[in-house]
Design a protein around this motif. Structure first.
Motif, short mmCIF file in Angstrom:
data_model
loop_
_atom_site.label_atom_id
_atom_site.label_comp_id
_atom_site.label_asym_id
_atom_site.label_seq_id
_atom_site.Cartn_x
_atom_site.Cartn_y
_atom_site.Cartn_z
N VAL A 122 -16.73 -2.21 6.64
CA VAL A 122 -18.19 -1.76 7.49
C VAL A 122 -18.17 -1.23 8.08
N LEU A 123 -17.03 0.05 8.80
CA LEU A 123 -17.11 1.32 9.23
C LEU A 123 -18.45 1.95 7.99
N GLU A 124 -17.26 1.82 6.92
CA GLU A 124 -17.97 2.69 5.67
C GLU A 124 -19.28 1.94 5.31
N HIS A 125 -19.52 1.29 5.01
CA HIS A 125 -20.46 0.74 4.56
C HIS A 125 -22.05 0.58 5.09
N ALA A 126 -21.66 0.03 6.55
CA ALA A 126 -22.84 0.17 7.62
C ALA A 126 -22.96 1.77 8.65
N MET A 127 -21.78 1.11 9.31
CA MET A 127 -22.39 1.97 10.46
C MET A 127 -21.71 3.44 10.06
N ARG A 128 -21.03 4.34 9.34
CA ARG A 128 -21.19 5.43 8.92
C ARG A 128 -22.66 6.32 8.61
N PRO A 129 -22.88 5.96 7.82
CA PRO A 129 -24.12 6.10 7.49
C PRO A 129 -25.25 6.52 8.15
N LEU A 130 -25.15 4.66 8.85
CA LEU A 130 -25.96 4.81 10.61
C LEU A 130 -26.07 6.01 10.88
N PHE A 131 -25.01 6.68 11.53
CA PHE A 131 -24.77 7.64 11.89
C PHE A 131 -25.19 8.76 11.73
N ALA A 132 -24.80 9.03 10.25
CA ALA A 132 -25.60 10.04 9.61
C ALA A 132 -26.98 10.73 10.01
N TYR A 133 -27.57 9.31 9.33
CA TYR A 133 -28.99 8.96 9.29
C TYR A 133 -29.49 9.61 11.11
N LEU A 134 -28.86 9.33 12.15
CA LEU A 134 -28.99 10.07 13.39
C LEU A 134 -28.35 11.07 13.78
N LYS A 135 -27.60 11.73 12.61
CA LYS A 135 -27.64 12.64 12.48
C LYS A 135 -26.96 13.36 13.54
N ALA A 136 -25.88 12.27 13.75
CA ALA A 136 -23.87 12.32 14.83
C ALA A 136 -22.89 12.83 13.75
N VAL A 137 -22.17 13.28 14.84
CA VAL A 137 -20.40 13.80 14.02
C VAL A 137 -19.85 13.13 14.11
N VAL A 138 -19.34 11.86 12.88
CA VAL A 138 -18.52 11.24 13.73
C VAL A 138 -17.07 11.34 13.05
N VAL A 139 -15.85 11.17 13.65
CA VAL A 139 -14.44 11.38 13.44
C VAL A 139 -14.37 10.98 12.67
N PRO A 140 -13.04 11.17 11.14
CA PRO A 140 -13.24 10.37 10.25
C PRO A 140 -13.01 9.13 10.39
N THR A 141 -11.72 8.40 10.99
CA THR A 141 -11.09 7.78 11.40
C THR A 141 -12.26 6.69 12.46
N GLY A 142 -12.30 5.40 11.43
CA GLY A 142 -12.44 4.54 12.66
C GLY A 142 -11.44 3.18 12.67
N VAL A 143 -12.07 2.54 13.82
CA VAL A 143 -10.99 1.47 14.24
C VAL A 143 -11.83 -0.06 13.96
N TYR A 144 -11.46 -0.59 12.90
CA TYR A 144 -11.23 -2.12 12.71
C TYR A 144 -10.45 -2.92 13.28
N ALA A 145 -10.67 -4.11 14.07
CA ALA A 145 -9.74 -5.17 14.89
C ALA A 145 -10.55 -6.05 13.82
N ALA A 146 -8.85 -6.81 13.83
CA ALA A 146 -9.41 -8.43 13.15
C ALA A 146 -9.16 -9.02 13.82
N SER A 147 -8.57 -10.08 13.61
CA SER A 147 -8.43 -11.24 15.02
C SER A 147 -6.36 -10.82 15.17
N GLU A 148 -6.21 -10.90 13.36
CA GLU A 148 -4.74 -10.88 13.25
C GLU A 148 -4.55 -9.34 13.67
#
Length: 232
Positions: A122-148
């Motif tokens: 979800v970080l790469e397929h949904a969130m990164r395009p959203l903030f690219a559209y908003l012209k933000a500069v997104v850091v390379p590493t996103g952090v996803y935390a599942a329950s485990e």
């Protein structure tokens, strides 16, 4: 530095807020920061009114002003239907309605929480395009935390790496080095002696450059960021 955390968790306590707090703490360890948290669930009614009347309420306006004035953002959402939550998206939609350039050029660290690791993209397929559209500069590493992931060492490593990238990005874009002082060099080096160069080289000719380029070297952000990453 002012660091604003936007958390779209719905529960109390919230794993989304927990991840947001850990990301903020790790970033603040690397650079002095005043941290402000925006809980999107507390602004849900005012967000809805913004879409119907075009004007954000006082609390939402204050949140938007904080986001626009921030030196860096940490944004964290729970995952619903393999994407960010509707409330998370609505917050940034309402922000763009009131100020389309509020995030332009702003460093952003993304995070998300979910019940299964299958939604980590979800970080790469949904969130990164959203903030690219908003012209933000997104850091390379996103952090996803599942329950485990909670309590697992891998999550700590991702948090530390992402926080280091955000801290480096907030510290500034490319800088201009002092003439004659290269990375690891000493001011006052003989003009014309560049990295691996020889005395007598034409002043102003940098790596693959052409004569006439200024003697000051612009250091790309990618190189600054790579120097902060741990070896290995």
């Amino acid at each position: 530095m002012k660091l604003v955390v936007v958390s779209a968790g719905l529960g109390v306590p919230s794993s989304t807020r927990l991840l947001a707090d850990r990301l903020a703490a790790a970033t603040a360890e690397r650079t002095p920061a005043e941290v402000q948290v925006v809980e999107v669930r507390d602004l849900a009614v005012e967000i809805a009114h913004t879409f119907t009347n075009g004007f954000p309420g006082p609390n939402l306006s204050a949140a938007f002003e904080s986001v626009a004035a921030a030196d860096g953002l940490i944004v964290v959402t729970p995952v619903f239907s393999a994407s960010y939550s509707g409330l998370f998206k609505s917050f940034f939609d309402a922000l763009s309605v009131t100020d389309a350039d509020a995030l332009a050029g702003k460093p952003v660290l993304m995070g998300a929480t979910g019940g299964t690791a299958r939604h980590s993209l979800v970080l790469e397929h949904a969130m990164r395009p959203l903030f690219a559209y908003l012209k933000a500069v997104v850091v390379p590493t996103g952090v996803y935390a599942a329950s485990e992931d909670w309590g697992a060492g891998g999550l700590d490593g991702r948090i530390e790496r992402a926080a280091g990238e955000l801290a480096a990005l907030v510290a500034g874009p490319a800088t201009v080095a002092e003439p004659g002082a290269e990375r690891g060099g000493t001011p006052g080096v003989e003009p014309g002696v560049e990295r691996g160069g020889k005395p007598g080289a034409t002043p102003g000719v940098e790596r693959g450059g052409k004569p006439g380029v200024g003697a000051d070297e612009i250091v790309p952000f990618e190189e600054r960021l790579a120097a902060l990453r741990p070896a290995g």
